[in-house]
Scaffold this motif. Structure first.
Motif, PDB file in Angstrom:
ATOM      1  N   TYR A 219      59.789   8.036  76.638  1.00 11.15           N
ATOM      2  CA  TYR A 219      60.045   8.372  75.245  1.00 11.15           C
ATOM      3  C   TYR A 219      60.825   7.222  74.601  1.00 11.15           C
ATOM      4  CZ  TYR A 219      64.614   9.680  77.194  1.00 11.15           C
ATOM      5  OH  TYR A 219      65.822   9.656  77.841  1.00 11.15           O
ATOM      6  N   TRP A 220      60.679   7.115  73.290  1.00 14.68           N
ATOM      7  CA  TRP A 220      61.346   6.053  72.527  1.00 14.68           C
ATOM      8  C   TRP A 220      62.501   6.644  71.718  1.00 14.68           C
ATOM      9  CZ3 TRP A 220      60.722   0.781  72.290  1.00 14.68           C
ATOM     10  CH2 TRP A 220      59.597   0.245  72.929  1.00 14.68           C
ATOM     11  N   VAL A 221      63.623   5.912  71.680  1.00 15.90           N
ATOM     12  CA  VAL A 221      64.769   6.353  70.880  1.00 15.90           C
ATOM     13  C   VAL A 221      65.308   5.191  70.051  1.00 15.90           C
ATOM     14  CG1 VAL A 221      65.598   8.360  72.177  1.00 15.90           C
ATOM     15  CG2 VAL A 221      66.169   6.065  72.974  1.00 15.90           C
ATOM     16  N   ASP A 222      65.598   5.499  68.785  1.00 19.82           N
ATOM     17  CA  ASP A 222      66.323   4.554  67.926  1.00 19.82           C
ATOM     18  C   ASP A 222      67.799   4.723  68.277  1.00 19.82           C
ATOM     19  OD1 ASP A 222      66.231   2.657  65.655  1.00 19.82           O
ATOM     20  OD2 ASP A 222      67.527   4.145  64.716  1.00 19.82           O
ATOM     21  N   THR A 223      68.456   3.651  68.728  1.00 19.47           N
ATOM     22  CA  THR A 223      69.756   3.772  69.395  1.00 19.47           C
ATOM     23  C   THR A 223      70.843   2.954  68.707  1.00 19.47           C
ATOM     24  OG1 THR A 223      68.585   4.057  71.493  1.00 19.47           O
ATOM     25  CG2 THR A 223      70.929   3.489  71.623  1.00 19.47           C
ATOM     26  N   ARG A 242      71.436   8.497  69.504  1.00 17.67           N
ATOM     27  CA  ARG A 242      70.013   8.180  69.463  1.00 17.67           C
ATOM     28  C   ARG A 242      69.244   9.186  68.616  1.00 17.67           C
ATOM     29  NH1 ARG A 242      71.920   7.826  74.752  1.00 17.67           N
ATOM     30  NH2 ARG A 242      71.462   5.919  75.897  1.00 17.67           N
ATOM     31  N   SER A 243      68.073   8.768  68.162  1.00 11.92           N
ATOM     32  CA  SER A 243      67.126   9.698  67.531  1.00 11.92           C
ATOM     33  C   SER A 243      65.742   9.422  68.111  1.00 11.92           C
ATOM     34  CB  SER A 243      67.119   9.545  66.005  1.00 11.92           C
ATOM     35  OG  SER A 243      66.773   8.228  65.635  1.00 11.92           O
ATOM     36  N   ASP A 244      64.973  10.496  68.294  1.00 15.24           N
ATOM     37  CA  ASP A 244      63.662  10.409  68.933  1.00 15.24           C
ATOM     38  C   ASP A 244      62.649   9.792  67.969  1.00 15.24           C
ATOM     39  OD1 ASP A 244      61.388  10.714  70.401  1.00 15.24           O
ATOM     40  OD2 ASP A 244      61.404  12.896  70.428  1.00 15.24           O
ATOM     41  N   ILE A 245      62.066   8.662  68.355  1.00 22.85           N
ATOM     42  CA  ILE A 245      61.054   7.992  67.526  1.00 22.85           C
ATOM     43  C   ILE A 245      59.745   7.849  68.297  1.00 22.85           C
ATOM     44  CG2 ILE A 245      62.718   6.769  66.068  1.00 22.85           C
ATOM     45  CD1 ILE A 245      62.163   4.251  67.843  1.00 22.85           C
ATOM     46  N   THR A 246      59.574   8.710  69.303  1.00 23.87           N
ATOM     47  CA  THR A 246      58.374   8.610  70.156  1.00 23.87           C
ATOM     48  C   THR A 246      57.098   8.716  69.344  1.00 23.87           C
ATOM     49  OG1 THR A 246      59.648   9.644  71.931  1.00 23.87           O
ATOM     50  CG2 THR A 246      57.261   9.521  72.215  1.00 23.87           C
ATOM     51  N   GLU A 247      57.035   9.706  68.454  1.00 28.15           N
ATOM     52  CA  GLU A 247      55.818   9.895  67.655  1.00 28.15           C
ATOM     53  C   GLU A 247      55.543   8.674  66.783  1.00 28.15           C
ATOM     54  OE1 GLU A 247      55.730  13.490  65.472  1.00 28.15           O
ATOM     55  OE2 GLU A 247      55.776  14.772  67.239  1.00 28.15           O
ATOM     56  N   ARG A 248      56.618   8.129  66.194  1.00 31.30           N
ATOM     57  CA  ARG A 248      56.434   6.946  65.345  1.00 31.30           C
ATOM     58  C   ARG A 248      55.891   5.775  66.159  1.00 31.30           C
ATOM     59  NH1 ARG A 248      61.423   3.722  63.716  1.00 31.30           N
ATOM     60  NH2 ARG A 248      60.514   2.190  65.091  1.00 31.30           N
TER      61      ARG A 248
END
Length: 497
Positions: A219-223, A242-248
């Protein structure tokens, strides 16, 4: 005790404390200067008054009753009181009330010795407010973000629920572990080294990280990593928000893949154009000689007056024409490229189409105890691409089940209606979560636009549905109310069958 010593004690008490003496009924019969200063009453205004003159109303009746019960029983009472001054302002005093007892052990007066703690109480209130504000910020952060705290060596000391959800580890599995437990191996050593160098120097680091969950998924996170510094300016812990940016990121990857496909298609198109030019050149070259030959034979027939010569010329034209057709067919066959540029269109029996699609959702329909109501009485057939209508109905039914209300079983109404222009309007209505159209307006069919949290929400279904409908000159729109449900309408234009 000598009277001089008693006088000395009274003087020291009067100088250092706020003193008041009342009789057993609470009527003031003595106050010192400190009492007058803090209450802003004169001694004359206080003597003979009930002690309630300075009652602020802050304390409960039960609190005051317990105080009086204590001293009336001849016991000393100690506590903090909030009193009211003459001008209406309030002040806090740390209070000791001592009952003076007569020969029958009954109080005949009470001496209240106080010290001003107003500034301390204000400080405590301010501290409470600050702590409350910090608690509110922490709550807001925990609710909205993925939070982890590590020591200066990267050992995890705290994680919030959002961190556990996305990493699929429990709190117990994470606390005490090195933060590398979620390292996906995607980023280079230089990237990680630069990150640690930044935060070790006390600077905030911001960026995007690809992490690995317990089940091996990524998964991707903006950190944002914030170092907390000690008195020497050295980090003693790091807070990662962090915030989840997986979909983006998946969307970006999809766009990259689409761009690659577009480039490939452009290259194929360029090749086809080249082939087309080559075809034209070949046609021009290979057909010119036979056509000139035919033209010359026709001219000869027109100019000749000898019937026998005309017959001979006409006899020569037919094999030349046959040769021309052979050349043309050979050229077409040699460079023809199989293309599927037009989608197949056919008459769709909606009842059969829906039956097939609903079979694919049987498990969900049974699990959710969903009701499906179908009314195709006005129109049971449309002329449309089969693969498009399958995709459209699958998307709309899937959404109706996926975004069902947690408070009721799903009910889906599928209906057709004929218009005066001989178009067919198909509606799919549900009683699910609904969409706030005031907020989202024209964004409802945008790519990667989602309206509710769901693990399968990608924001492609409605975009694709709209694209397929409009590709056949149709129209799609929606009516919705949050908490009540959504109805999608599709207008199928009459196509020539």
């Amino acid at each position: 005790m000598p009277m001089e010593k008693i006088a000395d004690y009274k003087y020291a008490l009067d100088e250092s404390s706020i003193i008041a003496i009342t009789d057993q009924k609470g009527i003031i019969n003595y106050v010192n200067d400190n009492f007058c200063n803090i209450s802003k009453y004169t001694a004359e205004e206080l003597i003979g008054q009930d002690h309630r003159i300075i009652n602020s109303g802050f304390h409960s009746k039960a609190f005051i009753k317990d105080l009086w019960k204590t001293i009336a029983n001849g016991n000393v009472w100690k506590g903090e009181l909030k009193n009211k001054a003459k001008d209406g302002s309030t002040y806090w005093v740390d209070t000791t009330i001592v009952p003076f007892l007569d020969e029958k052990n009954k109080p005949y007066q009470y001496v209240a010795i106080r010290s001003d703690i107003t500034d301390r109480k204000k400080g405590e209130e301010e501290l409470k407010k600050i702590l409350k504000e910090i608690s509110d910020y922490k709550y807001a952060l925990d609710e909205s973000a993925i939070v982890a705290i590590t020591d200066q060596k990267g050992i995890i000391t705290h994680v919030n629920d959002n961190f556990c959800k996305i990493s699929k580890y429990s709190t117990e599995e994470l606390i005490g572990q090195d933060h590398r437990i979620i390292n996906s191996g995607y980023h280079s050593q230089e990237f990680i080294k630069e990150l640690w160098k930044t935060i070790a120097h006390g600077n905030v680091w911001k960026g995007e990280l690809k992490n690995k969950a317990k089940d091996g998924s990524t998964y991707w996170v903006d950190t944002t990593i914030v170092p907390f510094l000690n008195q020497d300016g050295k980090p003693y812990q790091y807070v990662a928000i962090r915030s989840d940016i997986t979909e983006r990121k998946e969307g970006e990857e999809q766009i990259k893949a689409n761009n690659i496909k577009a480039i490939e298609h452009a290259q194929i198109l360029e090749l086809k154009n080249t082939q087309l030019v080559d075809f034209c050149n070949i046609v021009s070259h290979n057909l010119r000689a036979p056509l000139i030959n035919i033209a010359m034979l026709v001219d000869f027939v027109e100019q000749s007056e000898d019937e026998e010569e005309k017959s001979e010329a006409l006899a020569k034209i037919k094999p030349v024409v046959n040769h021309l057709m052979d050349v043309f067919n050979e050229l077409v066959e040699s460079i023809q490229v199989k293309q599927d540029t037009e989608v197949d269109v056919d008459t769709i029996i909606l009842e059969d189409c829906l039956a097939k699609i609903l079979r694919g959702f049987e498990t969900q329909i049974e699990e959710y105890d969903a009701q499906i109501h179908i009314d195709l009485s006005e129109a049971n057939s449309i002329y449309f691409p089969p693969k498009y209508i399958d995709s459209i109905l699958s998307n709309l039914i899937s959404n109706a089940l996926k975004y069902k209300s947690p408070h009721r079983n799903p009910v889906i109404h599928i209906k057709t209606q004929k218009t005066e222009q001989d178009s067919v309007i198909l509606s799919v209505a549900d009683n699910g979560l609904g969409i706030d159209l005031v907020m989202h307006k024209d964004q409802i069919f945008k790519i990667r636009k989602t309206f509710h949290k769901h693990p399968d929400a990608k924001g492609f279904g409605l975009f694709m549905t709209k694209t397929q409908v409009e590709a056949m000159n149709g129209k799609i729109w929606a009516e919705s109310e949050p908490g009540k449900g959504t109805t999608f309408f599709i207008e199928f234009k009459k196509l020539q069958s």
